[in-house]
Design a protein around this motif. Structure first.
Motif, PDB file in Angstrom:
ATOM      1  N   ARG A 199       0.841  -1.200   0.000  1.00  0.00           N
ATOM      2  CA  ARG A 199       0.000   0.000   0.000  1.00  0.00           C
ATOM      3  C   ARG A 199       0.872   1.244   0.000  1.00  0.00           C
ATOM      4  NH1 ARG A 199      -5.169   0.492  -0.539  1.00  0.00           N
ATOM      5  NH2 ARG A 199      -6.421   2.012   0.586  1.00  0.00           N
ATOM      6  N   ILE A 200       0.461   2.220  -0.799  1.00  0.00           N
ATOM      7  CA  ILE A 200       1.161   3.500  -0.869  1.00  0.00           C
ATOM      8  C   ILE A 200       0.304   4.559  -0.201  1.00  0.00           C
ATOM      9  CG2 ILE A 200       2.218   5.223  -2.360  1.00  0.00           C
ATOM     10  CD1 ILE A 200       3.531   2.442  -2.494  1.00  0.00           C
ATOM     11  N   ILE A 201       0.876   5.274   0.737  1.00  0.00           N
ATOM     12  CA  ILE A 201       0.154   6.327   1.435  1.00  0.00           C
ATOM     13  C   ILE A 201       0.177   7.596   0.587  1.00  0.00           C
ATOM     14  CG2 ILE A 201      -0.062   7.684   3.543  1.00  0.00           C
ATOM     15  CD1 ILE A 201      -0.523   4.647   3.859  1.00  0.00           C
ATOM     16  N   ILE A 202      -1.007   8.034   0.180  1.00  0.00           N
ATOM     17  CA  ILE A 202      -1.183   9.273  -0.580  1.00  0.00           C
ATOM     18  C   ILE A 202      -2.174  10.123   0.187  1.00  0.00           C
ATOM     19  CG2 ILE A 202      -1.901  10.267  -2.795  1.00  0.00           C
ATOM     20  CD1 ILE A 202      -1.319   7.453  -4.018  1.00  0.00           C
ATOM     21  N   GLN A 203      -1.937  11.405   0.268  1.00  0.00           N
ATOM     22  CA  GLN A 203      -2.809  12.297   1.038  1.00  0.00           C
ATOM     23  C   GLN A 203      -4.255  12.150   0.605  1.00  0.00           C
ATOM     24  OE1 GLN A 203      -1.582  16.401   0.902  1.00  0.00           O
ATOM     25  NE2 GLN A 203      -3.413  17.139   1.927  1.00  0.00           N
ATOM     26  N   GLU A 204      -5.153  12.098   1.560  1.00  0.00           N
ATOM     27  CA  GLU A 204      -6.579  11.981   1.262  1.00  0.00           C
ATOM     28  C   GLU A 204      -7.028  13.126   0.338  1.00  0.00           C
ATOM     29  OE1 GLU A 204      -8.713   9.728   1.812  1.00  0.00           O
ATOM     30  OE2 GLU A 204      -7.702   8.443   3.284  1.00  0.00           O
ATOM     31  N   GLY A 205      -7.774  12.765  -0.695  1.00  0.00           N
ATOM     32  CA  GLY A 205      -8.268  13.763  -1.631  1.00  0.00           C
ATOM     33  C   GLY A 205      -7.280  14.150  -2.704  1.00  0.00           C
ATOM     34  N   LYS A 206      -6.059  13.609  -2.639  1.00  0.00           N
ATOM     35  CA  LYS A 206      -5.028  13.910  -3.625  1.00  0.00           C
ATOM     36  C   LYS A 206      -4.704  12.652  -4.434  1.00  0.00           C
ATOM     37  CE  LYS A 206      -4.347  18.158  -2.159  1.00  0.00           C
ATOM     38  NZ  LYS A 206      -4.650  19.357  -2.992  1.00  0.00           N
ATOM     39  N   SER A 207      -4.236  12.863  -5.663  1.00  0.00           N
ATOM     40  CA  SER A 207      -3.831  11.736  -6.496  1.00  0.00           C
ATOM     41  C   SER A 207      -2.310  11.653  -6.546  1.00  0.00           C
ATOM     42  CB  SER A 207      -4.387  11.882  -7.917  1.00  0.00           C
ATOM     43  OG  SER A 207      -3.932  13.084  -8.512  1.00  0.00           O
ATOM     44  N   ALA A 208      -1.792  10.499  -6.944  1.00  0.00           N
ATOM     45  CA  ALA A 208      -0.348  10.319  -7.068  1.00  0.00           C
ATOM     46  C   ALA A 208       0.194  11.186  -8.194  1.00  0.00           C
ATOM     47  CB  ALA A 208      -0.034   8.851  -7.340  1.00  0.00           C
ATOM     48  N   LYS A 209       1.426  11.637  -8.052  1.00  0.00           N
ATOM     49  CA  LYS A 209       2.059  12.504  -9.048  1.00  0.00           C
ATOM     50  C   LYS A 209       3.364  11.852  -9.539  1.00  0.00           C
ATOM     51  CE  LYS A 209      -0.857  16.029  -8.649  1.00  0.00           C
ATOM     52  NZ  LYS A 209      -1.750  15.494  -7.609  1.00  0.00           N
ATOM     53  N   ASP A 225       8.658   4.741   8.790  1.00  0.00           N
ATOM     54  CA  ASP A 225       8.148   3.834   9.835  1.00  0.00           C
ATOM     55  C   ASP A 225       7.442   2.620   9.247  1.00  0.00           C
ATOM     56  OD1 ASP A 225       9.068   5.594  11.816  1.00  0.00           O
ATOM     57  OD2 ASP A 225       7.213   6.750  11.763  1.00  0.00           O
ATOM     58  N   GLY A 226       8.053   2.058   8.205  1.00  0.00           N
ATOM     59  CA  GLY A 226       7.513   0.832   7.628  1.00  0.00           C
ATOM     60  C   GLY A 226       6.390   1.012   6.619  1.00  0.00           C
ATOM     61  N   GLN A 227       6.031   2.270   6.311  1.00  0.00           N
ATOM     62  CA  GLN A 227       4.993   2.518   5.317  1.00  0.00           C
ATOM     63  C   GLN A 227       5.556   3.344   4.187  1.00  0.00           C
ATOM     64  OE1 GLN A 227       1.841   4.331   7.806  1.00  0.00           O
ATOM     65  NE2 GLN A 227       0.600   2.518   7.299  1.00  0.00           N
ATOM     66  N   PHE A 228       5.118   3.040   2.970  1.00  0.00           N
ATOM     67  CA  PHE A 228       5.578   3.785   1.810  1.00  0.00           C
ATOM     68  C   PHE A 228       4.675   4.999   1.578  1.00  0.00           C
ATOM     69  CE2 PHE A 228       7.221  -0.514   0.615  1.00  0.00           C
ATOM     70  CZ  PHE A 228       8.566  -0.182   0.662  1.00  0.00           C
TER      71      PHE A 228
END
Length: 234
Positions: A199-209, A225-228
């Motif tokens: 899983r990739i953490i992307i800000q809520e309401g934003k799309s990947a760039k 901390d173990g999250q991408f």
């Protein structure tokens, strides 16, 4: 046949941005041709350069059928820009086939990220290379960044994509497989490891760039901390 359509200086402090206009223009062009993506390119920020907020330009990457298609693309984009002209803006527009964007224009694009340029140099370069360039209002200073955008986009290793594939339809955290299906070519950590799943953490309401890298659309992430977490570059 790859064709690039660049635009710059289309907004004001209180208006929609150039990126939004580029996406709307890309949607019109997509009714006739495949739009491979829309990229944003950062230009030089200096007190002698008038700009709205970040001094960036936008480039639409188009897969056309033949060289002459660039005339229809130019006129369609020009109409979109004039129909949404913002008072106080100084827009410029340019179109070129990939093989018309020669080393002097790529070098000009790089120069536009570190020194102050002027309209005369942009217009002279366009004339010498046979590139269609036009100012659409105000001081027409947008022709400077517009020409830079062509060079930076063709160079293939600058900026970030505002739109590609279906990536804007996905907002917030997403798994790697979904991001690849949406139009990203690969996911890499900033220290060089390929990320194939998870899983990739992307800000809520934003799309990947994702970023253009050697003709591919690459999303960079950072392990925190173990999250991408998706990183916005360019």
């Amino acid at each position: 046949m790859k064709i690039y359509l660049a635009m710059d200086d289309t907004d004001s402090l209180n208006s929609r941005g150039t990126g939004r206009l580029a996406r709307a223009t890309g949607a019109e062009i997509a009714k006739e041709f495949h739009v491979d993506g829309i990229s944003r390119h950062q230009l030089f920020v200096h007190e002698d350069i008038p700009f709205t907020s970040h001094n960036s330009c936008a480039v639409i990457h188009i897969e056309a059928r033949e060289r002459d298609d660039k005339d229809w693309i130019f006129e369609t984009a020009k109409e979109c820009m004039l129909n949404d002209f913002i008072d106080g803006s100084d827009p410029g527009i340019a179109v070129a086939c990939a093989d018309e964007i020669l080393p002097p224009l790529i070098a000009y694009g790089r120069d536009a990220q570190k020194i102050v340029l002027n309209q005369e140099k942009a217009r002279t370069l366009a004339a010498n290379l046979g590139i269609r360039l036009e100012g659409l209002g105000g001081t027409e200073d947008g022709v400077i960044g517009t020409m830079a955008g062509l060079g930076l986009a063709k160079g293939g290793n600058d900026g970030r994509f505002l739109m590609c594939g279906k990536i804007r339809e996905m907002t917030g955290p997403a798994d790697v497989e979904s991001l690849l299906d949406a139009g990203i070519d690969a996911v890499y950590t900033v220290d060089g490891h390929v990320v194939r799943d998870g899983r990739i953490i992307i800000q809520e309401g934003k799309s990947a760039k994702p970023c253009p890298v050697d003709g591919r659309k690459i999303l960079f992430v950072e392990n925190i901390d173990g999250q991408f977490h998706a990183v916005k570059r360019g």
